[in-house]
Scaffold this motif. Structure first.
Motif, PDB file in Angstrom:
ATOM      1  N   ALA A  18      38.787 -11.813  63.128  1.00 50.20           N
ATOM      2  CA  ALA A  18      37.702 -11.965  62.159  1.00 50.20           C
ATOM      3  C   ALA A  18      37.130 -13.359  62.300  1.00 50.20           C
ATOM      4  O   ALA A  18      37.855 -14.349  62.273  1.00 50.20           O
ATOM      5  N   THR A  19      35.837 -13.441  62.500  1.00 49.12           N
ATOM      6  CA  THR A  19      35.180 -14.743  62.581  1.00 49.12           C
ATOM      7  C   THR A  19      34.362 -14.964  61.320  1.00 49.12           C
ATOM      8  O   THR A  19      33.905 -14.012  60.689  1.00 49.12           O
ATOM      9  N   ASP A  20      34.182 -16.204  60.982  1.00 52.49           N
ATOM     10  CA  ASP A  20      33.324 -16.540  59.856  1.00 52.49           C
ATOM     11  C   ASP A  20      31.898 -16.163  60.241  1.00 52.49           C
ATOM     12  O   ASP A  20      31.410 -16.580  61.293  1.00 52.49           O
ATOM     13  N   PRO A  21      31.211 -15.365  59.428  1.00 53.79           N
ATOM     14  CA  PRO A  21      29.851 -14.941  59.792  1.00 53.79           C
ATOM     15  C   PRO A  21      28.906 -16.119  60.029  1.00 53.79           C
ATOM     16  O   PRO A  21      27.991 -16.030  60.843  1.00 53.79           O
ATOM     17  N   PHE A  22      29.137 -17.238  59.350  1.00 54.23           N
ATOM     18  CA  PHE A  22      28.256 -18.394  59.539  1.00 54.23           C
ATOM     19  C   PHE A  22      28.379 -18.985  60.940  1.00 54.23           C
ATOM     20  O   PHE A  22      27.457 -19.655  61.408  1.00 54.23           O
ATOM     21  N   SER A  23      29.489 -18.718  61.626  1.00 61.97           N
ATOM     22  CA  SER A  23      29.638 -19.233  62.990  1.00 61.97           C
ATOM     23  C   SER A  23      28.713 -18.514  63.967  1.00 61.97           C
ATOM     24  O   SER A  23      28.500 -18.999  65.084  1.00 61.97           O
ATOM     25  N   GLN A  24      28.175 -17.373  63.576  1.00 64.30           N
ATOM     26  CA  GLN A  24      27.263 -16.621  64.442  1.00 64.30           C
ATOM     27  C   GLN A  24      25.793 -16.901  64.124  1.00 64.30           C
ATOM     28  O   GLN A  24      24.903 -16.331  64.749  1.00 64.30           O
ATOM     29  N   VAL A  25      25.531 -17.762  63.152  1.00 58.82           N
ATOM     30  CA  VAL A  25      24.151 -18.051  62.741  1.00 58.82           C
ATOM     31  C   VAL A  25      23.386 -18.889  63.771  1.00 58.82           C
ATOM     32  O   VAL A  25      22.249 -18.565  64.106  1.00 58.82           O
ATOM     33  N   PRO A  26      23.955 -19.984  64.310  1.00 57.08           N
ATOM     34  CA  PRO A  26      23.175 -20.804  65.256  1.00 57.08           C
ATOM     35  C   PRO A  26      22.814 -20.020  66.504  1.00 57.08           C
ATOM     36  O   PRO A  26      23.619 -19.251  67.030  1.00 57.08           O
ATOM     37  N   ILE A  27      21.599 -20.227  66.973  1.00 58.95           N
ATOM     38  CA  ILE A  27      21.083 -19.525  68.150  1.00 58.95           C
ATOM     39  C   ILE A  27      20.771 -20.558  69.225  1.00 58.95           C
ATOM     40  O   ILE A  27      20.045 -21.524  68.973  1.00 58.95           O
ATOM     41  N   PHE A  28      21.326 -20.351  70.410  1.00 55.81           N
ATOM     42  CA  PHE A  28      21.015 -21.193  71.560  1.00 55.81           C
ATOM     43  C   PHE A  28      19.634 -20.791  72.055  1.00 55.81           C
ATOM     44  O   PHE A  28      19.368 -19.594  72.275  1.00 55.81           O
ATOM     45  N   ILE A  29      18.740 -21.765  72.219  1.00 54.87           N
ATOM     46  CA  ILE A  29      17.385 -21.461  72.671  1.00 54.87           C
ATOM     47  C   ILE A  29      17.014 -22.319  73.883  1.00 54.87           C
ATOM     48  O   ILE A  29      17.548 -23.411  74.079  1.00 54.87           O
ATOM     49  N   LYS A  30      16.107 -21.771  74.690  1.00 52.87           N
ATOM     50  CA  LYS A  30      15.535 -22.492  75.827  1.00 52.87           C
ATOM     51  C   LYS A  30      14.017 -22.446  75.684  1.00 52.87           C
ATOM     52  O   LYS A  30      13.441 -21.370  75.531  1.00 52.87           O
ATOM     53  N   MET A  31      13.390 -23.616  75.725  1.00 51.77           N
ATOM     54  CA  MET A  31      11.941 -23.689  75.717  1.00 51.77           C
ATOM     55  C   MET A  31      11.465 -23.547  77.163  1.00 51.77           C
ATOM     56  O   MET A  31      12.004 -24.206  78.059  1.00 51.77           O
ATOM     57  N   LYS A  32      10.477 -22.677  77.358  1.00 57.55           N
ATOM     58  CA  LYS A  32      10.037 -22.372  78.717  1.00 57.55           C
ATOM     59  C   LYS A  32       8.517 -22.399  78.833  1.00 57.55           C
ATOM     60  O   LYS A  32       7.810 -22.122  77.871  1.00 57.55           O
ATOM     61  N   PHE A  33       8.051 -22.742  80.018  1.00 59.16           N
ATOM     62  CA  PHE A  33       6.662 -22.521  80.394  1.00 59.16           C
ATOM     63  C   PHE A  33       6.713 -21.590  81.589  1.00 59.16           C
ATOM     64  O   PHE A  33       7.179 -21.982  82.665  1.00 59.16           O
ATOM     65  N   GLY A  34       6.280 -20.355  81.379  1.00 62.71           N
ATOM     66  CA  GLY A  34       6.445 -19.345  82.420  1.00 62.71           C
ATOM     67  C   GLY A  34       7.929 -19.167  82.702  1.00 62.71           C
ATOM     68  O   GLY A  34       8.712 -18.939  81.791  1.00 62.71           O
ATOM     69  N   THR A  35       8.326 -19.347  83.960  1.00 60.38           N
ATOM     70  CA  THR A  35       9.743 -19.217  84.314  1.00 60.38           C
ATOM     71  C   THR A  35      10.454 -20.571  84.352  1.00 60.38           C
ATOM     72  O   THR A  35      11.651 -20.631  84.600  1.00 60.38           O
ATOM     73  N   GLU A  37      12.218 -23.684  82.877  1.00 54.61           N
ATOM     74  CA  GLU A  37      12.941 -24.116  81.687  1.00 54.61           C
ATOM     75  C   GLU A  37      12.639 -25.593  81.440  1.00 54.61           C
ATOM     76  O   GLU A  37      12.850 -26.440  82.310  1.00 54.61           O
ATOM     77  N   LEU A  38      12.121 -25.896  80.240  1.00 61.39           N
ATOM     78  CA  LEU A  38      11.737 -27.263  79.903  1.00 61.39           C
ATOM     79  C   LEU A  38      12.805 -28.006  79.121  1.00 61.39           C
ATOM     80  O   LEU A  38      12.990 -29.212  79.298  1.00 61.39           O
ATOM     81  N   ALA A  39      13.481 -27.322  78.221  1.00 61.16           N
ATOM     82  CA  ALA A  39      14.450 -27.975  77.339  1.00 61.16           C
ATOM     83  C   ALA A  39      15.329 -26.910  76.703  1.00 61.16           C
ATOM     84  O   ALA A  39      15.019 -25.716  76.743  1.00 61.16           O
ATOM     85  N   ILE A  40      16.412 -27.370  76.089  1.00 61.79           N
ATOM     86  CA  ILE A  40      17.280 -26.480  75.324  1.00 61.79           C
ATOM     87  C   ILE A  40      17.370 -26.997  73.897  1.00 61.79           C
ATOM     88  O   ILE A  40      17.070 -28.158  73.621  1.00 61.79           O
ATOM     89  N   GLY A  41      17.764 -26.110  72.981  1.00 61.34           N
ATOM     90  CA  GLY A  41      17.895 -26.507  71.586  1.00 61.34           C
ATOM     91  C   GLY A  41      18.617 -25.430  70.799  1.00 61.34           C
ATOM     92  O   GLY A  41      19.250 -24.541  71.377  1.00 61.34           O
TER      93      GLY A  41
END
Length: 163
Positions: A18-35, A37-41
């Protein structure tokens, strides 16, 4: 056959953790222009009046410095899409990338603070997910009383300084 020994191997089953549901809230994102990859956040989902929003930083979705408005990337590129590593619907935690456009007709489809604009480093992107993905929405989760004490670790996340 004489002299052959047999050994019964134990059967192992996967333990469900069982994991704490709040541990699944953050989302790894990648900012992109076309293909490219410019940055992560990071980002998270928030629901308001049955609408789903991806919340991140203004500098992530704009690709610009909030003060100078200059592109953050040395090559001057700014994102036209954000790729999100999202949970899939199903009994186990599995994720896949989903690319979401940031512009329509060369205009941003995300929102910034209505008065302070980029001075508040927050951006809000309306999102529609198909049934393949499961949105773990921070304000849909039940809150619990936190018993914070002097000895507990506290993490404050901010790009440059604590506001």
């Amino acid at each position: 056959v004489t002299g052959v020994q047999t050994c019964a191997l134990p059967i192992y089953s996967m333990a469900l953790i069982a994991t704490d549901p709040f541990s699944q809230v953050p989302i790894f994102i990648k900012m992109k222009f076309g293909t490219t990859e410019l940055a992560i956040g990071t980002a998270f989902f928030y629901r308001r009046n049955d609408a789903l929003f991806l919340i991140s930083n203004w500098h992530n979705l704009s690709g610009r410095d909030p003060k100078t408005k200059k592109p953050l990337a040395d090559h001057g590129g700014v994102p036209n899409a954000v790729s999100c590593y999202l949970c899939l619907n199903g009994p186990y935690i599995k994720r896949e990338w989903l690319e979401i456009p940031l512009n329509e007709n060369e205009s941003p489809i995300w929102y910034q603070h209505p008065i302070s604009g980029s001075d508040i480093d927050i951006a809000v992107l309306p999102v529609l997910l198909n049934e393949k993905f499961k949105a773990i929405v921070i304000n849909d989760l039940p809150s619990t009383k936190m018993d914070i004490r002097v000895s507990h670790d506290v993490f404050v996340l901010d790009r440059k300084s604590v506001v």
